[in-house]
Write an enzyme that holds these catalytic residues in place. Structure first.
Site, PDB file in Angstrom:
ATOM      1  N   LYS A   1       4.015   5.526   1.012  1.00 31.18           N
ATOM      2  CA  LYS A   1       3.278   4.569   1.457  1.00 31.18           C
ATOM      3  C   LYS A   1       3.293   4.568   3.209  1.00 31.18           C
ATOM      4  O   LYS A   1       4.488   5.014   3.469  1.00 31.18           O
ATOM      5  CB  LYS A   1       3.604   3.186   1.136  1.00 31.18           C
ATOM      6  CG  LYS A   1       3.465   2.863  -0.328  1.00 31.18           C
ATOM      7  CD  LYS A   1       1.913   2.501  -0.758  1.00 31.18           C
ATOM      8  CE  LYS A   1       1.614   1.954  -1.892  1.00 31.18           C
ATOM      9  NZ  LYS A   1       0.155   2.083  -2.273  1.00 31.18           N
TER      10      LYS A   1
ATOM     11  N   ASP B   1      -0.539   7.006   1.243  1.00 32.33           N
ATOM     12  CA  ASP B   1      -1.523   6.061   1.072  1.00 32.33           C
ATOM     13  C   ASP B   1      -1.155   5.046   2.189  1.00 32.33           C
ATOM     14  O   ASP B   1      -0.211   4.404   2.257  1.00 32.33           O
ATOM     15  CB  ASP B   1      -1.252   5.256  -0.452  1.00 32.33           C
ATOM     16  CG  ASP B   1      -2.071   4.274  -0.697  1.00 32.33           C
ATOM     17  OD1 ASP B   1      -3.144   4.143   0.159  1.00 32.33           O
ATOM     18  OD2 ASP B   1      -2.044   3.656  -1.745  1.00 32.33           O
TER      19      ASP B   1
ATOM     20  N   GLU C   1     -10.093   2.175  -4.790  1.00 28.20           N
ATOM     21  CA  GLU C   1      -9.647   1.261  -5.471  1.00 28.20           C
ATOM     22  C   GLU C   1     -10.188  -0.129  -5.132  1.00 28.20           C
ATOM     23  O   GLU C   1     -10.505  -1.243  -5.648  1.00 28.20           O
ATOM     24  CB  GLU C   1      -8.187   1.075  -5.417  1.00 28.20           C
ATOM     25  CG  GLU C   1      -7.571   0.769  -4.016  1.00 28.20           C
ATOM     26  CD  GLU C   1      -6.110   0.892  -3.865  1.00 28.20           C
ATOM     27  OE1 GLU C   1      -5.809   1.877  -3.732  1.00 28.20           O
ATOM     28  OE2 GLU C   1      -5.392  -0.064  -3.668  1.00 28.20           O
TER      29      GLU C   1
ATOM     30  N   ASP D   1     -10.588   1.929 -10.195  1.00 25.48           N
ATOM     31  CA  ASP D   1      -9.690   1.307 -10.860  1.00 25.48           C
ATOM     32  C   ASP D   1     -10.209   0.660 -12.124  1.00 25.48           C
ATOM     33  O   ASP D   1     -10.824  -0.006 -11.814  1.00 25.48           O
ATOM     34  CB  ASP D   1      -8.763   0.130  -9.973  1.00 25.48           C
ATOM     35  CG  ASP D   1      -7.605  -0.400 -10.710  1.00 25.48           C
ATOM     36  OD1 ASP D   1      -7.981  -0.805 -11.924  1.00 25.48           O
ATOM     37  OD2 ASP D   1      -6.661  -0.569 -10.136  1.00 25.48           O
TER      38      ASP D   1
ATOM     39  N   GLU E   1      -1.949   8.105 -12.087  1.00 25.21           N
ATOM     40  CA  GLU E   1      -1.074   7.338 -11.052  1.00 25.21           C
ATOM     41  C   GLU E   1      -0.169   6.620 -11.788  1.00 25.21           C
ATOM     42  O   GLU E   1      -0.370   5.453 -12.542  1.00 25.21           O
ATOM     43  CB  GLU E   1      -1.815   6.458  -9.902  1.00 25.21           C
ATOM     44  CG  GLU E   1      -1.019   5.380  -9.255  1.00 25.21           C
ATOM     45  CD  GLU E   1      -1.733   4.702  -7.962  1.00 25.21           C
ATOM     46  OE1 GLU E   1      -2.889   4.736  -8.000  1.00 25.21           O
ATOM     47  OE2 GLU E   1      -1.019   4.407  -7.059  1.00 25.21           O
TER      48      GLU E   1
ATOM     49  N   GLU F   1      -4.823   8.833   1.253  1.00 24.67           N
ATOM     50  CA  GLU F   1      -5.586   7.792   0.553  1.00 24.67           C
ATOM     51  C   GLU F   1      -5.851   6.605   1.435  1.00 24.67           C
ATOM     52  O   GLU F   1      -4.959   5.932   2.088  1.00 24.67           O
ATOM     53  CB  GLU F   1      -4.811   7.340  -0.780  1.00 24.67           C
ATOM     54  CG  GLU F   1      -5.376   6.210  -1.413  1.00 24.67           C
ATOM     55  CD  GLU F   1      -4.359   5.931  -2.724  1.00 24.67           C
ATOM     56  OE1 GLU F   1      -4.150   7.064  -3.367  1.00 24.67           O
ATOM     57  OE2 GLU F   1      -4.218   4.808  -3.164  1.00 24.67           O
TER      58      GLU F   1
ATOM     59  N   HIS G   1      -6.928   4.807  -9.855  1.00 23.26           N
ATOM     60  CA  HIS G   1      -5.979   4.017  -9.274  1.00 23.26           C
ATOM     61  C   HIS G   1      -5.630   3.222 -10.557  1.00 23.26           C
ATOM     62  O   HIS G   1      -6.325   2.656 -11.379  1.00 23.26           O
ATOM     63  CB  HIS G   1      -6.656   3.182  -8.167  1.00 23.26           C
ATOM     64  CG  HIS G   1      -5.808   2.037  -7.772  1.00 23.26           C
ATOM     65  ND1 HIS G   1      -5.623   0.791  -8.097  1.00 23.26           N
ATOM     66  CD2 HIS G   1      -4.766   2.240  -6.688  1.00 23.26           C
ATOM     67  CE1 HIS G   1      -4.778   0.094  -7.427  1.00 23.26           C
ATOM     68  NE2 HIS G   1      -3.957   0.907  -6.706  1.00 23.26           N
TER      69      HIS G   1
HETATM   70 MG   LIG Z   1      -3.661   2.954  -2.878  1.00 21.39          MG
END
Ligand SMILES: [Mg+2]
Length: 378
Positions: free
Chosen positions: A170, A204, A256, A279, A331, A230, A306
């Site tokens: 992240k 991401d 997503e 997703d 993922e 991402e 996602h």
């Molecule tokens: Mg994400």
């Protein structure tokens, strides 16, 4: 297979310790499952992305009466009728998470009616297990950058020790911590140095940047051999995505926050991304995610769904992943979460860096009634 009952089943758990991404602090995990029962007693399960509030009421008050008496096998026509009805109710938006939950439950029922897996219905499985990447690396409530770096590096090493050869980090620390793009790249560099060059890294940003900042981060990530970047930008800025994707040395990923086939088609045609991430719990279910993957493949764009849900979302994503062309990756959410880990009678676990596709009928997930009751909320 006449639909007799449609029911929202909300689950929630407070986390022991809250964690953050670039958008928000997360202190609980909640899921609104959908249970669809047919007149012959078969049960299908789906899952809706998003807060329980609103979703539960709309399913119980509006969707259940609309679906009662319909043929559960007519997945795509029920999906379209539901979108039509909800658009007339909401005008500017269609609650895509809700449509997704119903869609997944109907695919589950359709598979169970044939005794085969949903992957078979979607055209047939190309693989029995799917290479996964470990997702996690959220941020604990800390104050110093060195502490964040130590926590993220330690978590990354734990996933490598568990057999993973691909990790997603992240980034986008400015909103919560006041650090900027250079600190974000430094965080990825610290993990690269700790795990070595043989572990694939992805990053991401959860919409953290504007275009100039995203360019600066993309340059740093490209130097660190990051496989994709991402959600660098807010999802509505499709033109800026396309500019970044054209200029960037690292492939841009996203999806997503997009839903339904026309929107996926628009972003793919715009050249916004090289990796599409629908997703199944928010894209419009397997119906829309599969269509999105088809547009993407025709345009040379990879689909890596996602996934950040319960065992139902995980099983449904694996059914789609089993069928996708190319070399998709799952993922695999590694944050502590008993709803994900204990909801299925046979939990879906990684075997090193791969995760087996459930091979039971439908989505392949049998719900544990005790876990369901333990986390069910009114
Ligand atoms: Mg994400």
């Amino acid at each position: 297979m006449e639909i007799r009952r449609v029911e929202a089943v909300p689950l929630r758990r407070e986390l022991d310790e809250r964690f953050a991404n670039a958008q928000k602090w997360i202190s609980s995990r909640e899921y609104c499952l959908v249970r669809v029962e047919t007149a012959d007693g078969a049960v299908g399960w789906g899952e809706c992305w998003g807060p329980i509030a609103g979703t539960r009421e709309t399913i119980d008050d509006r969707v259940a009466p609309l679906l009662r008496g319909r043929d559960a096998q007519a997945v795509e026509s029920v999906h379209e009728d539901l979108v039509f009805d909800l658009r007339s109710a909401y005008h500017s938006t269609v609650p895509a998470g809700l449509v997704s939950g119903v869609d997944l439950a109907l695919w589950d029922l359709r598979g169970k009616a044939t005794g085969g897996s949903v992957a078979t219905l979607l055209g047939g499985a190309r693989r029995e297990s799917v290479p996964a990447y470990a997702t996690g690396h959220f941020w604990p409530p800390i104050e110093e950058f060195a502490d964040l770096e130590a926590a993220v590096v330690s978590e990354a090493e734990s996933h490598v020790d568990a057999g993973f050869d691909a990790l997603k980090l992240k980034i986008g620390t400015e909103r919560h911590f006041g650090w900027g793009p250079d600190a974000d790249v430094a965080l990825v560099r610290a993990v690269r140095e700790a795990v070595g060059d043989d572990v694939a890294l992805m990053a991401d940003a959860n919409h953290a940047y504007d275009l100039p900042a995203a360019r600066r981060v993309a340059d740093g990530l490209a130097e660190l051999d990051v496989r994709f970047f991402e959600e660098p930008l807010p999802p509505e800025r499709v033109g800026a995505y396309a500019r970044l994707n054209r200029e960037s040395g690292v492939p841009i990923a996203g999806g997503e926050c997009w839903a339904f086939a026309p929107e996926f088609r628009r972003v793919v045609n715009a050249g916004a991304i090289d990796v599409l991430q629908p997703d199944v719990t928010s894209a419009g279910g397997l119906t829309s995610a599969r269509r999105a993957a088809e547009f993407a493949d025709a345009a040379g764009v990879a689909t890596y769904p996602h996934v950040f849900g319960s065992a139902v979302a995980l099983a449904a994503s694996l059914q789609l992943l089993a069928t996708l062309p190319g070399s998709p990756r799952l993922e695999f959410d590694r944050t502590p979460n008993p709803i994900r880990e204990e909801l299925a009678v046979d939990p879906i676990r990684n075997e090193g860096t791969t995760v087996p596709v459930p091979d039971g009928p439908g989505l392949g997930v049998e719900i544990d009634p005790e876990t369901l009751e333990r986390f069910r909320v009114e």
